[in-house]
Design a protein around this motif. Structure first.
Motif: not given
Length: 160
Positions: A134-141
């Motif tokens: 699984i490839t995660f693309e994370i953006e911390v808000l």
């Protein structure tokens, strides 16, 4: 409010989960709501939490983890065999169908129909992504957000 994700931080983030073939398995962007996770509460795997530690508000981070690390190892004990008679009320399912089954304790769990023969129906109760990377693309808000009202109304809370 912390400036970076720490061991027990609450983290409001957007994520996209992609499979090896590039398809999207899940995304908070498509749901229109970010997700809120609290590190250290057991809802996230240790390797996933390690990827979040040290990130700051506004950071975007991409990484890949094995599905078994996130969703648990595939277990042959979670593959069950039923008779067609067990499906008398719902009808014989097609291979690839995900159905909800009621456990002895009354809880519901999804099962993937793996094989249908004249005398047997094979159902896999392992997580369907357990055997994929699984490839995660994370953006911390936001880190340790303070909510005026109930936070569950403002975000999706999905813990795998």
């Amino acid at each position: 409010m912390s400036t970076q994700v720490q061991a027990h931080s609450a983290v409001l983030l957007h994520f996209t989960l992609k499979l090896n073939d590039g398809s999207t398995a899940d995304s908070t962007y498509s749901q229109g709501k970010p997700a809120l996770f609290r590190l250290g509460d057991g809802s996230l795997s240790e390797p996933l939490e390690q990827e979040l530690l040290g990130l700051k508000t506004g950071d975007k981070h991409q990484f890949t983890l094995a599905g078994e690390v996130i969703f648990g190892q595939h277990s042959p004990d979670l593959v069950q065999y039923f008779t067609p008679r067990d499906f008398a009320d719902s009808g014989i399912p097609e291979v690839g169908t995900i159905m909800l089954f009621t456990a002895i304790n009354g809880s519901e769990m999804p099962g993937l129909i793996k094989e249908v023969t004249e005398g047997s129906i094979t159902v896999d109760f392992n997580h369907p992504l357990a055997d994929q990377n699984i490839t995660f693309e994370i953006e911390v808000l936001e880190i340790d957000p303070q909510w005026e009202d109930k936070p569950e109304e403002n975000h999706a809370n999905i813990a795998g």
